[in-house]
Design a protein around this motif. Structure first.
Motif, PDB file in Angstrom:
ATOM      1  N   LEU A 133       2.945  10.465  -4.330  1.00  0.00           N
ATOM      2  CA  LEU A 133       2.088   9.406  -3.784  1.00  0.00           C
ATOM      3  C   LEU A 133       2.242   9.287  -2.270  1.00  0.00           C
ATOM      4  CD1 LEU A 133       2.463   6.562  -6.438  1.00  0.00           C
ATOM      5  CD2 LEU A 133       0.392   7.842  -5.895  1.00  0.00           C
ATOM      6  N   ILE A 134       3.472   9.305  -1.808  1.00  0.00           N
ATOM      7  CA  ILE A 134       3.699   9.220  -0.353  1.00  0.00           C
ATOM      8  C   ILE A 134       3.060  10.415   0.351  1.00  0.00           C
ATOM      9  CG2 ILE A 134       5.478   9.287   1.442  1.00  0.00           C
ATOM     10  CD1 ILE A 134       7.254   7.639  -0.408  1.00  0.00           C
ATOM     11  N   GLY A 135       3.147  11.592  -0.288  1.00  0.00           N
ATOM     12  CA  GLY A 135       2.497  12.777   0.288  1.00  0.00           C
ATOM     13  C   GLY A 135       0.991  12.596   0.386  1.00  0.00           C
ATOM     14  N   HIS A 136       0.371  12.011  -0.660  1.00  0.00           N
ATOM     15  CA  HIS A 136      -1.071  11.744  -0.618  1.00  0.00           C
ATOM     16  C   HIS A 136      -1.415  10.753   0.487  1.00  0.00           C
ATOM     17  CE1 HIS A 136      -2.500  14.054  -3.997  1.00  0.00           C
ATOM     18  NE2 HIS A 136      -1.626  13.501  -4.831  1.00  0.00           N
ATOM     19  N   ILE A 137      -0.595   9.729   0.636  1.00  0.00           N
ATOM     20  CA  ILE A 137      -0.843   8.729   1.678  1.00  0.00           C
ATOM     21  C   ILE A 137      -0.783   9.375   3.060  1.00  0.00           C
ATOM     22  CG2 ILE A 137       0.107   6.663   2.795  1.00  0.00           C
ATOM     23  CD1 ILE A 137       1.002   5.758  -0.022  1.00  0.00           C
ATOM     24  N   TYR A 138       0.245  10.188   3.273  1.00  0.00           N
ATOM     25  CA  TYR A 138       0.364  10.891   4.558  1.00  0.00           C
ATOM     26  C   TYR A 138      -0.836  11.795   4.801  1.00  0.00           C
ATOM     27  CZ  TYR A 138       5.040   9.688   6.223  1.00  0.00           C
ATOM     28  OH  TYR A 138       6.109   9.037   6.750  1.00  0.00           O
ATOM     29  N   TYR A 139      -1.242  12.512   3.761  1.00  0.00           N
ATOM     30  CA  TYR A 139      -2.354  13.465   3.906  1.00  0.00           C
ATOM     31  C   TYR A 139      -3.649  12.732   4.258  1.00  0.00           C
ATOM     32  CZ  TYR A 139      -5.923  16.875   2.707  1.00  0.00           C
ATOM     33  OH  TYR A 139      -7.012  17.705   2.747  1.00  0.00           O
ATOM     34  N   ASP A 140      -3.931  11.627   3.550  1.00  0.00           N
ATOM     35  CA  ASP A 140      -5.159  10.888   3.806  1.00  0.00           C
ATOM     36  C   ASP A 140      -5.159  10.291   5.209  1.00  0.00           C
ATOM     37  OD1 ASP A 140      -5.886  11.541   1.302  1.00  0.00           O
ATOM     38  OD2 ASP A 140      -5.872   9.516   0.463  1.00  0.00           O
ATOM     39  N   ILE A 141      -4.014   9.756   5.626  1.00  0.00           N
ATOM     40  CA  ILE A 141      -3.941   9.182   6.980  1.00  0.00           C
ATOM     41  C   ILE A 141      -4.133  10.275   8.028  1.00  0.00           C
ATOM     42  CG2 ILE A 141      -2.404   8.070   8.648  1.00  0.00           C
ATOM     43  CD1 ILE A 141      -1.197   6.510   6.323  1.00  0.00           C
ATOM     44  N   GLU A 142      -3.480  11.400   7.830  1.00  0.00           N
ATOM     45  CA  GLU A 142      -3.612  12.507   8.786  1.00  0.00           C
ATOM     46  C   GLU A 142      -5.052  13.010   8.829  1.00  0.00           C
ATOM     47  OE1 GLU A 142      -1.618  16.903   9.708  1.00  0.00           O
ATOM     48  OE2 GLU A 142      -0.998  15.733   7.964  1.00  0.00           O
ATOM     49  N   THR A 143      -5.688  13.063   7.640  1.00  0.00           N
ATOM     50  CA  THR A 143      -7.086  13.492   7.593  1.00  0.00           C
ATOM     51  C   THR A 143      -7.974  12.532   8.372  1.00  0.00           C
ATOM     52  OG1 THR A 143      -6.747  14.513   5.418  1.00  0.00           O
ATOM     53  CG2 THR A 143      -9.013  14.033   6.069  1.00  0.00           C
ATOM     54  N   GLU A 144      -7.734  11.215   8.197  1.00  0.00           N
ATOM     55  CA  GLU A 144      -8.513  10.220   8.923  1.00  0.00           C
ATOM     56  C   GLU A 144      -8.295  10.336  10.431  1.00  0.00           C
ATOM     57  OE1 GLU A 144     -10.734   7.990   7.962  1.00  0.00           O
ATOM     58  OE2 GLU A 144     -10.679   8.748   5.923  1.00  0.00           O
ATOM     59  N   VAL A 145      -7.057  10.553  10.828  1.00  0.00           N
ATOM     60  CA  VAL A 145      -6.768  10.703  12.259  1.00  0.00           C
ATOM     61  C   VAL A 145      -7.489  11.926  12.833  1.00  0.00           C
ATOM     62  CG1 VAL A 145      -4.947  11.210  13.935  1.00  0.00           C
ATOM     63  CG2 VAL A 145      -4.560   9.510  12.155  1.00  0.00           C
ATOM     64  N   ASN A 146      -7.420  13.042  12.112  1.00  0.00           N
ATOM     65  CA  ASN A 146      -8.097  14.265  12.576  1.00  0.00           C
ATOM     66  C   ASN A 146      -9.603  14.062  12.647  1.00  0.00           C
ATOM     67  OD1 ASN A 146      -5.677  15.645  12.796  1.00  0.00           O
ATOM     68  ND2 ASN A 146      -5.764  16.443  10.716  1.00  0.00           N
ATOM     69  N   ASN A 147     -10.162  13.372  11.643  1.00  0.00           N
ATOM     70  CA  ASN A 147     -11.602  13.099  11.662  1.00  0.00           C
ATOM     71  C   ASN A 147     -11.972  12.220  12.855  1.00  0.00           C
ATOM     72  OD1 ASN A 147     -12.015  14.584   9.331  1.00  0.00           O
ATOM     73  ND2 ASN A 147     -11.868  12.813   7.976  1.00  0.00           N
ATOM     74  N   SER A 148     -11.146  11.229  13.134  1.00  0.00           N
ATOM     75  CA  SER A 148     -11.413  10.355  14.290  1.00  0.00           C
ATOM     76  C   SER A 148     -11.364  11.139  15.592  1.00  0.00           C
ATOM     77  CB  SER A 148     -10.393   9.211  14.319  1.00  0.00           C
ATOM     78  OG  SER A 148     -10.501   8.403  13.171  1.00  0.00           O
ATOM     79  N   ILE A 149     -10.398  12.029  15.705  1.00  0.00           N
ATOM     80  CA  ILE A 149     -10.293  12.850  16.916  1.00  0.00           C
ATOM     81  C   ILE A 149     -11.509  13.757  17.067  1.00  0.00           C
ATOM     82  CG2 ILE A 149      -8.960  14.703  18.003  1.00  0.00           C
ATOM     83  CD1 ILE A 149      -6.458  13.442  16.776  1.00  0.00           C
TER      84      ILE A 149
END
Length: 519
Positions: free
Chosen positions: A267-283
């Motif tokens: 679950l923590i891995g999924h949370i990290y992945y989704d947050i990182e994906t959102e950050v990359n999309n924002s960039i």
């Protein structure tokens, strides 16, 4: 289409396009600001809280596995970490609503861990505390009865019975070792084997005591029975039914804890992945927005330059045309001055004839001759022409100054036009100064003409020859008047052209046009 209308339409188009592109730029800037705010406010903070959850999750697991009985500091640290995880999960859910499923599942698992660790009946912390207390009680009781066993051994006189008593202490120590092995063994089958071995040692322990009790030569059988009663009724049931059960519960709880470790990590891995994906999309969105903004700015510059050129070229041609007209006017004015000078010469000759006509009027004739010679450079019509030329030169001077200013604003694009503007300005200044000098002279001539008129009235009756001579002067003056009328007509036509030019670009319009040429 005249210059004013052409410039007005061009400005309307330019302002409209710039307005549209400006609105588009504002939208892009707003989008970029929103993306940056979301990135700094939500995404980066989300990453911080995700790290916080991971850190404290690892900390509570480590605290549970390393907990020692009665360590209240570790219990307090555990509680702080547990509360921190739940608070971070709530905040993270507010920052990133799409993570609600993962965060809800994580909170559920954390609560399960908390129940496993802190349950008042069979929580890990309480079980560890009980195990520690029970083990201490067993060790204390064992040490106490080891002293009785030593006494029982020393009291036996028979060697066989002494050996049987001596083995009792060995059996108890071996059982303590088995208890330690049992508490450290996670495999259920192995623990069952250890339990059977413990029971076997207990059976041998009781058998040795029974040998002493049954032997006719056994000493202190009362102590032997007491030891046996303690073992049968207290020690062995306590170990098998309570201590081992606590160990089984501890191991079962730890197994449950280990089973939660993997899904929590996922679950923590999924949370990290989704947050990182959102950050990359924002960039990436920020990069796209910046590129679009650059494109809009480039298009704005190109359109501004294009429309400015489209407005400037016809306007420049009109100004050049006006300058040529001014040049023609100046040339005509110069020719007119020459003609006036010639007519003045003729007037001087006529005056000489009048001077020779009569001696009785010689004094008056000389006066008239001098004044008529001075008239040769001027007339009322020349003054009118001079005033017109001064007005034209002033307008040309103002236009050249305005063109010079705007060409300076245009930078490299206006240098060529600036040279022309300077030449026109210098020429206008020279003409203006010359005409001013001429005007001054004309004013003097007018005054002297008035004096001459008075003198002519004095000598009008002097002689008929003087009258004839004055008729010739009048004829010459008529010629001069005709030339002046011709020049006046030409100046009127040129003045009409100048007025038309003046009605077209005002100063502000010209400034804007040349500024856009510069850009």
């Amino acid at each position: 289409m005249n210059i004013k209308k052409r410039m007005r339409n061009g400005y309307i188009i330019l302002i409209g396009l710039c307005t549209i592109l400006g609105i588009a730029s504002l939208i892009q800037i707003y989008t970029l600001n929103s993306t940056i705010d979301d990135l700094t406010t939500n995404k980066l903070q989300s990453n911080i809280y995700a790290n916080n959850i991971k850190y404290h999750t690892e900390k509570i697991m480590r605290t549970i596995y390393t907990y020692e009985s009665g360590d209240m500091i570790m219990r307090a640290n555990y509680n702080n970490s547990y509360e921190n995880i739940l608070e971070s999960a709530i905040i993270l859910e507010e920052l990133n609503p799409p993570l609600i499923y993962y965060l809800s599942s994580l909170s559920n698992y954390i609560n399960q861990i908390n129940v496993i660790a802190t349950n008042e009946t069979n929580g890990l912390f309480n079980l560890i505390d009980k195990f520690s207390i029970y083990l201490s009680q067993i060790k204390s009781a064992t040490q106490s009865y080891e002293s009785d066993i030593i006494d029982l051994t020393t009291q036996q006189t028979d060697l066989t019975l002494k050996n049987s008593a001596t083995e009792l202490k060995y059996f108890l120590k071996s059982q303590l070792v088995l208890i330690n092995d049992y508490s450290n063994e996670s495999n259920k089958l192995t623990r069952d084997e250890i339990e059977l071995e413990f029971i076997d040692l207990g059976t041998e322990f009781q058998d040795n005591l029974q040998i002493i009790i049954d032997s006719p030569i056994g000493q202190n059988k009362t102590l032997a029975n007491a030891i046996k009663s303690w073992y049968n009724n207290s020690y062995e049931p306590f170990v098998l039914n309570q201590l081992f059960n606590i160990v089984d519960s501890l191991i079962s709880r730890k197994e449950s804890l280990k089973n939660l470790d993997t899904p929590i990590t996922i679950l923590i891995g999924h949370i990290y992945y989704d947050i990182e994906t959102e950050v990359n999309n924002s960039i990436e969105n920020s990069k796209i927005t910046i590129i679009i903004s650059y494109i809009i700015v480039i298009i704005s510059i190109v359109l501004a330059i294009g429309i400015s050129i489209a407005i400037a070229i016809p306007t420049t041609k009109e100004i050049v045309k006006t300058n040529k007209s001014m040049e023609n006017i100046l040339k005509l004015g110069a020719r007119a001055v020459i003609d006036v000078a010639n007519m003045a010469s003729e007037l001087a000759g006529s005056a000489n004839e009048v001077n020779a006509s009569a001696e009785e009027v010689s004094a008056s004739t000389e006066k008239v001759t001098r004044e008529i010679m001075e008239i040769s450079d001027s007339s009322d019509e020349i003054k009118k022409i001079s005033e017109m030329i001064i007005d034209i030169s002033e307008q040309t001077y103002l236009l050249s100054l305005n063109a010079r200013i705007e060409s300076g604003r245009a930078g490299e694009y206006g240098k060529g036009f600036a040279v022309v503007a300077d030449e026109v300005r210098q020429l206008a200044e020279g003409i203006k100064q010359s005409i001013k000098n001429t005007t001054s002279i004309i004013n003097e001539i007018i005054d002297k003409i008035r004096n001459t008129t008075h003198s002519m009235e004095e000598i009008s009756a002097a002689s008929e020859e003087q009258t004839v001579a004055m008729e010739e002067v009048s004829t010459t003056a008529n010629k001069l008047d005709s030339i002046a009328e011709e020049l006046k007509s030409q100046l009127t036509r040129e003045d009409t052209i100048i007025k038309e030019v003046k009605k077209k670009p005002k100063k502000i319009g010209i400034k804007r046009k040349i500024t856009k040429e510069k850009k």
